[in-house]
Every structure is written in structure tokens, then in C-alpha cells.
Scaffold this motif. Sequence first.
Motif, PDB file in Angstrom:
ATOM      1  N   THR A   1      13.760   3.762   5.772  1.00 35.62           N
ATOM      2  CA  THR A   1      12.927   3.119   6.780  1.00 35.62           C
ATOM      3  C   THR A   1      11.942   2.205   6.066  1.00 35.62           C
ATOM      4  N   VAL A   2      11.560   1.142   6.718  1.00 32.70           N
ATOM      5  CA  VAL A   2      10.600   0.205   6.133  1.00 32.70           C
ATOM      6  C   VAL A   2       9.195   0.689   6.475  1.00 32.70           C
ATOM      7  N   PHE A   3       8.384   0.839   5.457  1.00 38.47           N
ATOM      8  CA  PHE A   3       6.997   1.275   5.623  1.00 38.47           C
ATOM      9  C   PHE A   3       6.094   0.195   5.053  1.00 38.47           C
ATOM     10  N   GLU A   4       5.181  -0.317   5.886  1.00 38.55           N
ATOM     11  CA  GLU A   4       4.309  -1.407   5.451  1.00 38.55           C
ATOM     12  C   GLU A   4       2.906  -0.893   5.156  1.00 38.55           C
ATOM     13  N   ILE A   5       2.407  -1.262   3.991  1.00 41.82           N
ATOM     14  CA  ILE A   5       1.027  -0.990   3.620  1.00 41.82           C
ATOM     15  C   ILE A   5       0.302  -2.330   3.646  1.00 41.82           C
ATOM     16  N   GLU A   6      -0.669  -2.425   4.532  1.00 41.06           N
ATOM     17  CA  GLU A   6      -1.419  -3.664   4.665  1.00 41.06           C
ATOM     18  C   GLU A   6      -2.536  -3.710   3.626  1.00 41.06           C
ATOM     19  N   LYS A   7      -2.889  -4.907   3.226  1.00 42.07           N
ATOM     20  CA  LYS A   7      -3.968  -5.085   2.259  1.00 42.07           C
ATOM     21  C   LYS A   7      -5.250  -4.475   2.828  1.00 42.07           C
ATOM     22  N   GLY A   8      -5.926  -3.677   2.021  1.00 42.89           N
ATOM     23  CA  GLY A   8      -7.181  -3.057   2.442  1.00 42.89           C
ATOM     24  C   GLY A   8      -7.032  -1.686   3.076  1.00 42.89           C
ATOM     25  N   MET A   9      -5.792  -1.207   3.282  1.00 41.76           N
ATOM     26  CA  MET A   9      -5.604   0.130   3.861  1.00 41.76           C
ATOM     27  C   MET A   9      -6.115   1.190   2.894  1.00 41.76           C
ATOM     28  N   THR A  10      -6.792   2.187   3.437  1.00 38.81           N
ATOM     29  CA  THR A  10      -7.294   3.270   2.609  1.00 38.81           C
ATOM     30  C   THR A  10      -6.187   4.292   2.357  1.00 38.81           C
ATOM     31  N   LEU A  11      -6.377   5.098   1.324  1.00 41.61           N
ATOM     32  CA  LEU A  11      -5.418   6.158   1.021  1.00 41.61           C
ATOM     33  C   LEU A  11      -5.314   7.126   2.196  1.00 41.61           C
ATOM     34  N   LYS A  12      -6.437   7.410   2.839  1.00 41.79           N
ATOM     35  CA  LYS A  12      -6.431   8.318   3.983  1.00 41.79           C
ATOM     36  C   LYS A  12      -5.568   7.762   5.111  1.00 41.79           C
ATOM     37  N   ARG A  13      -5.711   6.479   5.411  1.00 40.19           N
ATOM     38  CA  ARG A  13      -4.925   5.850   6.484  1.00 40.19           C
ATOM     39  C   ARG A  13      -3.448   5.796   6.123  1.00 40.19           C
ATOM     40  N   ILE A  14      -3.143   5.502   4.860  1.00 43.86           N
ATOM     41  CA  ILE A  14      -1.750   5.466   4.407  1.00 43.86           C
ATOM     42  C   ILE A  14      -1.119   6.845   4.574  1.00 43.86           C
ATOM     43  N   ALA A  15      -1.833   7.878   4.147  1.00 39.14           N
ATOM     44  CA  ALA A  15      -1.313   9.248   4.252  1.00 39.14           C
ATOM     45  C   ALA A  15      -1.111   9.644   5.715  1.00 39.14           C
TER      46      ALA A  15
ATOM     47  N   LEU B   1      -4.276  14.689  -1.983  1.00 41.26           N
ATOM     48  CA  LEU B   1      -4.580  15.513  -3.155  1.00 41.26           C
ATOM     49  C   LEU B   1      -3.652  15.176  -4.316  1.00 41.26           C
ATOM     50  N   LEU B   2      -2.381  14.958  -4.012  1.00 39.48           N
ATOM     51  CA  LEU B   2      -1.421  14.586  -5.050  1.00 39.48           C
ATOM     52  C   LEU B   2      -1.816  13.263  -5.698  1.00 39.48           C
ATOM     53  N   ALA B   3      -2.225  12.296  -4.889  1.00 44.14           N
ATOM     54  CA  ALA B   3      -2.647  10.989  -5.416  1.00 44.14           C
ATOM     55  C   ALA B   3      -3.881  11.145  -6.306  1.00 44.14           C
ATOM     56  N   TYR B   4      -4.843  11.958  -5.883  1.00 42.15           N
ATOM     57  CA  TYR B   4      -6.035  12.182  -6.697  1.00 42.15           C
ATOM     58  C   TYR B   4      -5.692  12.947  -7.971  1.00 42.15           C
ATOM     59  N   PHE B   5      -4.825  13.950  -7.855  1.00 42.45           N
ATOM     60  CA  PHE B   5      -4.434  14.751  -9.015  1.00 42.45           C
ATOM     61  C   PHE B   5      -3.743  13.889 -10.072  1.00 42.45           C
ATOM     62  N   LYS B   6      -2.915  12.939  -9.628  1.00 49.40           N
ATOM     63  CA  LYS B   6      -2.209  12.050 -10.556  1.00 49.40           C
ATOM     64  C   LYS B   6      -3.025  10.793 -10.885  1.00 49.40           C
ATOM     65  N   ASN B   7      -4.250  10.714 -10.352  1.00 48.42           N
ATOM     66  CA  ASN B   7      -5.162   9.597 -10.594  1.00 48.42           C
ATOM     67  C   ASN B   7      -4.543   8.252 -10.195  1.00 48.42           C
ATOM     68  N   LYS B   8      -3.869   8.235  -9.049  1.00 49.09           N
ATOM     69  CA  LYS B   8      -3.216   7.023  -8.568  1.00 49.09           C
ATOM     70  C   LYS B   8      -3.792   6.541  -7.244  1.00 49.09           C
ATOM     71  N   GLN B   9      -4.910   7.094  -6.831  1.00 50.87           N
ATOM     72  CA  GLN B   9      -5.486   6.757  -5.536  1.00 50.87           C
ATOM     73  C   GLN B   9      -5.881   5.288  -5.420  1.00 50.87           C
ATOM     74  N   SER B  10      -6.156   4.626  -6.521  1.00 52.80           N
ATOM     75  CA  SER B  10      -6.567   3.221  -6.453  1.00 52.80           C
ATOM     76  C   SER B  10      -5.479   2.266  -6.940  1.00 52.80           C
ATOM     77  N   GLN B  11      -4.277   2.781  -7.165  1.00 57.76           N
ATOM     78  CA  GLN B  11      -3.189   1.951  -7.689  1.00 57.76           C
ATOM     79  C   GLN B  11      -2.132   1.613  -6.638  1.00 57.76           C
ATOM     80  N   ILE B  12      -2.408   1.866  -5.376  1.00 55.95           N
ATOM     81  CA  ILE B  12      -1.439   1.630  -4.313  1.00 55.95           C
ATOM     82  C   ILE B  12      -1.387   0.140  -3.988  1.00 55.95           C
ATOM     83  N   HIS B  13      -0.184  -0.397  -3.899  1.00 61.34           N
ATOM     84  CA  HIS B  13       0.031  -1.815  -3.644  1.00 61.34           C
ATOM     85  C   HIS B  13       0.286  -2.067  -2.160  1.00 61.34           C
ATOM     86  N   ALA B  14      -0.115  -3.241  -1.709  1.00 65.28           N
ATOM     87  CA  ALA B  14       0.205  -3.664  -0.353  1.00 65.28           C
ATOM     88  C   ALA B  14       1.621  -4.231  -0.351  1.00 65.28           C
TER      89      ALA B  14
END
Length: 122
Positions: A41-55, A72-85
Motif C-alpha cells: 500500500t502507498v503510505f504518504e508522509i507529508e513534510k512537517g508530520m510529527t512522529l506521533k502523527r505518523i505512528a 518507542l522503537l523509533a526513540y530506542f533506535k534514535n531515528k525519531q528525527s530521521q524520517i523522510h517525507a
Amino acid sequence: MAILKKTLNIAGAGLVVLILFITGLVYSQATRPVSLDPKPTVFEIEKGMTLKRIAQTLGERQLIHSPSAFRLLAYFKNKQSQIHAGEFELSPSMTPGEILQRVTSGQTILYTGTIPEGYRLT
């Protein structure tokens, strides 16, 4: 005094059991795919979306079990700020870890197109 000590020991053991149970539940939610259905399925992440909204959106689209466990997984792997739009091809058979890897690696859907000779994009 002995009764108080015994009560504290029981409460401490209960707390340890509760923490282990919650940890196991979060681990289970963060490592299991929603289903075995490989249909993408196609999942779109818009620019500026927060990790909470994406989840939350991943949960609403039945791509993950638990938005909280995904965060929690994103924070544990320290990837919370590396998500691309962009637009990503995801499926319910992917684990939350695989989904996180996909959206942090920038593996967006690429579209091809042909521009006839003499035309320009403006």
C-alpha cells in the motif's frame, strides 16, 4: 518490622513482574507484523508530520499494531528525527522495524516519466 519488610518484598517482586510484562508486551507489539498479507500500500508522509502523527496514521491504516510501540522503537533506535517525507510502499507483512527502516532510509516510490523533445518543465 518483619511484616513491613515482607510487604515491601512482595510489592517489589510485583513491580518487577509488572515491568517485565509491560516490556514483553511492547516488544511483541514492536516486532510482529500486523498480518502475513504482502499486498503493498502507498503510505504518504507529508513534510512537517510529527512522529506521533505518523505512528497514529500507520495504526489507522492497519500497518502497525501499536502507535506507542512504534514511537518507542523509533526513540530506542534514535531515528525519531530521521524520517523522510514522501510516498513509501509498505505492507502489513512488514515488521515495525522494517517500516521504520524504510521511512528513515528515504526509499520513496520513484515515478518515471517522459518529456518529449522541445518541451520544458517550468
